[in-house]
Design an enzyme around this catalytic site. Structure first.
Site, short mmCIF file in Angstrom:
data_model
loop_
_atom_site.label_atom_id
_atom_site.label_comp_id
_atom_site.label_asym_id
_atom_site.label_seq_id
_atom_site.Cartn_x
_atom_site.Cartn_y
_atom_site.Cartn_z
N SER A 175 0.84 -1.20 0.00
CA SER A 175 0.00 0.00 0.00
C SER A 175 0.87 1.24 0.00
O SER A 175 1.99 1.24 0.55
CB SER A 175 -0.88 0.02 1.25
OG SER A 175 -1.52 1.28 1.38
N TYR A 188 -1.99 -0.86 10.29
CA TYR A 188 -2.02 -1.23 8.87
C TYR A 188 -0.74 -0.78 8.16
O TYR A 188 -0.11 -1.55 7.44
CB TYR A 188 -3.25 -0.60 8.23
CG TYR A 188 -3.42 -0.84 6.75
CD1 TYR A 188 -3.98 -2.02 6.28
CD2 TYR A 188 -3.04 0.12 5.82
CE1 TYR A 188 -4.16 -2.23 4.92
CE2 TYR A 188 -3.21 -0.08 4.46
CZ TYR A 188 -3.77 -1.25 4.01
OH TYR A 188 -3.94 -1.46 2.66
P1 NAD Z 1 -11.15 -6.66 -0.01
O1 NAD Z 1 -11.75 -6.60 1.35
O2 NAD Z 1 -12.06 -6.81 -1.15
O3 NAD Z 1 -10.07 -7.81 -0.08
C1 NAD Z 1 -9.36 -8.26 1.03
C2 NAD Z 1 -9.54 -9.76 1.16
O4 NAD Z 1 -8.75 -10.23 2.26
C3 NAD Z 1 -10.96 -10.20 1.48
O5 NAD Z 1 -11.72 -10.40 0.34
C4 NAD Z 1 -10.75 -11.48 2.27
O6 NAD Z 1 -11.01 -12.61 1.47
C5 NAD Z 1 -9.30 -11.45 2.65
N1 NAD Z 1 -9.15 -11.66 4.10
C6 NAD Z 1 -9.30 -10.77 5.09
N2 NAD Z 1 -9.14 -11.36 6.29
C7 NAD Z 1 -8.88 -12.67 6.03
C8 NAD Z 1 -8.61 -13.80 6.84
N3 NAD Z 1 -8.56 -13.73 8.19
N4 NAD Z 1 -8.42 -14.98 6.24
C9 NAD Z 1 -8.47 -15.09 4.90
N5 NAD Z 1 -8.68 -14.05 4.07
C10 NAD Z 1 -8.88 -12.86 4.64
O7 NAD Z 1 -10.30 -5.30 -0.18
P2 NAD Z 1 -9.11 -4.90 -1.21
O8 NAD Z 1 -9.01 -3.43 -1.14
O9 NAD Z 1 -9.29 -5.55 -2.51
O10 NAD Z 1 -7.83 -5.49 -0.48
C11 NAD Z 1 -6.87 -6.29 -1.12
C12 NAD Z 1 -5.50 -5.84 -0.70
O11 NAD Z 1 -5.25 -4.54 -1.22
C13 NAD Z 1 -5.29 -5.72 0.80
O12 NAD Z 1 -4.03 -6.27 1.14
C14 NAD Z 1 -5.29 -4.23 1.04
O13 NAD Z 1 -4.53 -3.88 2.17
C15 NAD Z 1 -4.65 -3.76 -0.24
N6 NAD Z 1 -4.83 -2.35 -0.56
C16 NAD Z 1 -6.07 -1.85 -0.82
C17 NAD Z 1 -6.21 -0.51 -1.13
C18 NAD Z 1 -7.54 0.08 -1.44
O14 NAD Z 1 -7.63 1.31 -1.48
N7 NAD Z 1 -8.57 -0.69 -1.66
C19 NAD Z 1 -5.08 0.31 -1.19
C20 NAD Z 1 -3.84 -0.22 -0.91
C21 NAD Z 1 -3.73 -1.55 -0.62
#
Ligand code: NAD
Ligand code: MG
Length: 286
Positions: A175, A188
């Protein structure tokens, strides 16, 4: 530009199906060109958001795709599997909690049993929970962040390694917050910094074996982590997400997926230990 009304989801992880408006995971105009033909990939958290986008881009590029998700995300998981198969790709669902060490080992074994091989591991699953003060972060919340974001990445990578050969790739979703910090996301941000250190160190260890280790560091992307990770605290913050980046808008998952295709493909054969920043124009070190 998408217009996002104030909203919150009072649970983590959030649900893709409750996002308003729905997110775009892959553009209709994205043309696959067989870049990942014959490859087999596992994407943690591939049911929704960025993980689903990666899954669909990999599928359109010819890969077989396995995704992990939690039992309570069964609806999002089923929709992701349907969409992967609609690309003409093989799809496998691996369901469980990545905080359980044995699940990590089992997940890798299930995928290898189904596909017969593993070429690409994407450590994408993650959680975030906002807190205004350090004193508001409980031990349990701290350990939750590290358990999902960091420990699972270590265990999944360790379990995958015996199956990975020359040309294989490990890619982490980190991130922008791991680079610049976020005052409301201290736990985070700390996990994302740890992931970067892991990526750089492991890339050096695996370079002689021809296995590359990289990361993608997104800025604000329209996924359920926004209303679930900030929402209960401030729904308006969700609506305003991305307005402060140079491009003045939040990104779609469809704008992040192609970076993973590049890193996983042969085109990136001389790139390891690196970060691709997909963040709407925020300059960051590293
Ligand atoms: P999202 O919630 O759709 O995806 C995250 C996924 O993590 C969930 O779908 C879930 O299946 C999984 N997860 C969470 N806890 C879990 C557990 N205990 N066991 C198994 N699986 C688990 O949200 P996203 O934004 O697509 O996140 C994906 C990645 O992107 C994450 O690592 C997040 O930190 C990163 N990210 C997101 C953003 C943003 O703005 N959306 C920005 C930077 C980084
Ligand atoms: Mg999900």
């Amino acid at each position: 530009m998408i217009n996002i009304p104030p909203q919150s989801q009072n649970r983590m992880p959030g649900r893709e199906s409750e996002l308003e408006p729905f997110a775009e995971h892959i553009r209709a105009s994205y043309k696959g060109s067989g870049r990942l033909a014959g490859r087999c990939a596992l994407i943690t958290g591939g049911d929704s958001g960025i993980g689903r986008a990666v899954a669909l881009h990999f599928a359109r590029e010819g890969a077989s795709v396995a995704i992990t998700f939690l039992p309570e995300e069964a609806d999002d998981g089923a929709e992701a599997i349907r969409a992967i198969e609609a690309e003409g790709a093989r799809a496998v669902a691996v369901i469980g909690d990545l905080r359980e060490p044995t699940f990590c080992d089992n997940a890798i074994e299930q995928v290898v049993a189904a596909f017969g091989r593993l070429d690409i591991l994407v450590n994408n699953a993650g959680i975030q929970k906002a807190a205004d003060e350090l004193g508001e972060i409980s031990d349990a919340d701290w350990e939750w962040h590290f358990g999902v974001n960091v420990d699972a990445m270590f265990r999944m990578s360790r379990a995958a390694l015996p199956h990975l050969g020359e040309g294989a790739s490990i890619i982490a979703t980190t991130s922008v917050n791991g680079f610049v910090g976020n005052k409301r996301l201290v736990a985070y941000s700390a996990t994302k910094g740890a992931m970067m250190g892991f990526t750089r160190a492991l890339s050096q260890q695996l370079a002689p074996r021809g296995i590359r280790v990289n990361e993608v560091a997104p800025g604000p992307i329209w996924t359920a982590i926004q209303p679930a990770g900030f929402g209960p605290v401030d729904p308006q913050m969700v609506a305003d997400m991305g307005k402060d980046v140079p491009m003045g808008r939040i990104g779609q998952p469809s704008e992040v997926g192609p970076a993973y295709v590049f890193l996983a493909s042969e085109e990136a054969s001389y790139i390891t230990g690196q970060t691709i920043h997909v963040n709407g124009g925020m300059p960051v070190n590293g």
